[in-house]
Scaffold this active site. Structure first.
Site, PDB file in Angstrom:
ATOM      1  N   SER A   6     -30.792  15.788  64.932  1.00  0.00           N
ATOM      2  CA  SER A   6     -30.875  15.577  63.489  1.00  0.00           C
ATOM      3  C   SER A   6     -30.822  16.927  62.774  1.00  0.00           C
ATOM      4  O   SER A   6     -31.696  17.779  62.939  1.00  0.00           O
ATOM      5  CB  SER A   6     -32.183  14.854  63.149  1.00  0.00           C
ATOM      6  OG  SER A   6     -32.325  14.837  61.757  1.00  0.00           O
ATOM      7  N   MET A  66     -30.371   7.408  53.433  1.00  0.00           N
ATOM      8  CA  MET A  66     -31.673   6.947  52.945  1.00  0.00           C
ATOM      9  C   MET A  66     -31.668   7.077  51.429  1.00  0.00           C
ATOM     10  O   MET A  66     -32.412   7.873  50.841  1.00  0.00           O
ATOM     11  CB  MET A  66     -32.788   7.797  53.573  1.00  0.00           C
ATOM     12  CG  MET A  66     -33.033   7.443  55.032  1.00  0.00           C
ATOM     13  SD  MET A  66     -33.956   8.713  55.897  1.00  0.00           S
ATOM     14  CE  MET A  66     -32.612   9.812  56.272  1.00  0.00           C
ATOM     15  N   MET A 135     -36.046   2.670  62.997  1.00  0.00           N
ATOM     16  CA  MET A 135     -36.854   3.807  62.542  1.00  0.00           C
ATOM     17  C   MET A 135     -38.221   3.696  63.208  1.00  0.00           C
ATOM     18  O   MET A 135     -38.901   2.682  63.068  1.00  0.00           O
ATOM     19  CB  MET A 135     -37.053   3.772  61.015  1.00  0.00           C
ATOM     20  CG  MET A 135     -35.833   4.080  60.174  1.00  0.00           C
ATOM     21  SD  MET A 135     -35.040   5.653  60.538  1.00  0.00           S
ATOM     22  CE  MET A 135     -36.359   6.849  60.274  1.00  0.00           C
TER      23      MET A 135
HETATM   24  C1  DX5 Z   1     -36.362  11.116  58.886  1.00  0.00           C
HETATM   25  C2  DX5 Z   1     -35.033  11.196  59.552  1.00  0.00           C
HETATM   26  C3  DX5 Z   1     -34.999  11.616  60.957  1.00  0.00           C
HETATM   27  C4  DX5 Z   1     -35.689  12.923  61.284  1.00  0.00           C
HETATM   28  C5  DX5 Z   1     -36.227  12.805  62.689  1.00  0.00           C
HETATM   29  O1  DX5 Z   1     -36.271  10.352  57.753  1.00  0.00           O
HETATM   30  O2  DX5 Z   1     -34.336   9.948  59.469  1.00  0.00           O
HETATM   31  O3  DX5 Z   1     -33.642  11.634  61.457  1.00  0.00           O
HETATM   32  O4  DX5 Z   1     -34.870  14.054  61.180  1.00  0.00           O
HETATM   33  O5  DX5 Z   1     -36.971  13.924  62.990  1.00  0.00           O
HETATM   34  P1  DX5 Z   1     -37.911  14.042  64.283  1.00  0.00           P
HETATM   35  O6  DX5 Z   1     -37.023  13.918  65.480  1.00  0.00           O
HETATM   36  O7  DX5 Z   1     -38.520  15.386  64.123  1.00  0.00           O
HETATM   37  O8  DX5 Z   1     -38.912  12.922  64.210  1.00  0.00           O
HETATM   38 ZN    ZN Z   2     -32.331   9.809  60.380  1.00  0.00          ZN
END
Ligand code: DX5
Ligand code: ZN
Length: 215
Positions: A6, A66, A135
């Site tokens: 990400s 999002m 999620m």
């Molecule tokens: C949060 C994002 C994720 C985030 C995950 O809203 O959708 O993609 O970057 O980060 P980690 O892997 O640190 O939980």
């Molecule tokens: Zn994400």
């Protein structure tokens, strides 16, 4: 499993370097989080940064929108290189239209479910999409803890995928992925792991990606 780092956890002052590092580290695809400050309580990156990512990386791009009313921006992100566009049913009253827009503009549609959103909400659409994203944190920020209760939803989705022969539907998990939670995902037939902080905080991205892929 495939691993999608990400970009939210990248060093934006060194974005080109980070993108090159991810390519060398054999990342399978890039996960790109787009936020609007309304659907989630944060703002991340937008059109110009997506443009830069597209200019500097040829890895497949998994764009996670999002944002409220994603229908307004789908075409634009596909024009900037998105291969997958994933939208939240909680953010639009036009889910079906969004899926059609993504497909007709040449990308693969995905649906993301917040931890509290029931699988039932999206069952009628699963045969029309390529990706279902679970999620495992509340969206908005990296570095949060994996919410274990989402595993029940993965189990339900697995039986549905099997029962209906949806062999091309990929399952992706986003939030709180580390070696321990990656194992839980692997046991639940997840196809793609998104990981921000675990990969970017590690000393060796290549071995971290390899370890997550092969837990
Ligand atoms: C949060 C994002 C994720 C985030 C995950 O809203 O959708 O993609 O970057 O980060 P980690 O892997 O640190 O939980
Ligand atoms: Zn994400």
């Amino acid at each position: 499993m495939l691993v999608a780092p990400s970009i939210l956890s990248a060093d934006f002052g060194q974005l080109k370097r980070d993108l090159e590092e991810l390519k060398d580290a054999e990342a399978d695809l890039l996960h790109i989080d787009i936020m609007d400050g309304h659907f989630v309580p944060n703002i991340s990156l937008g059109i110009p940064v997506m443009q830069a990512i597209n200019n500097y990386s040829d890895l497949p791009k998994d764009v996670h929108l999002m944002i409220n009313k994603p229908e307004s921006f789908i075409k634009e992100f596909i024009g900037l290189g998105a291969d997958y566009v994933t939208i939240h049913p909680e953010a639009t009253s036009q889910l079906e239209h969004c899926i059609d827009l993504i497909r007709s503009n040449g990308a693969k549609p995905g649906i993301a479910l917040n931890p509290e959103t029931e699988l039932d909400v999206v069952l009628p659409y699963l045969h029309r999409i390529d990706l279902l994203l679970f999620m495992t944190i509340n969206p908005g920020f990296g570095g949060q803890k994996f919410i274990d209760s989402v595993v029940d939803k993965m189990i339900k989705a697995n039986s549905y995928r099997e029962k209906h022969g949806l062999n091309n539907l990929l399952f992706e998990v986003d939030g709180g992925i580390n070696e321990e939670t990656a194992k839980v995902c692997s046991e639940n037939n997840i196809d793609i792991l998104v990981s921000g902080s675990t990969i970017f905080n590690s000393k060796n991205k290549k071995s971290t990606i390899r370890n997550l892929r092969n837990v």
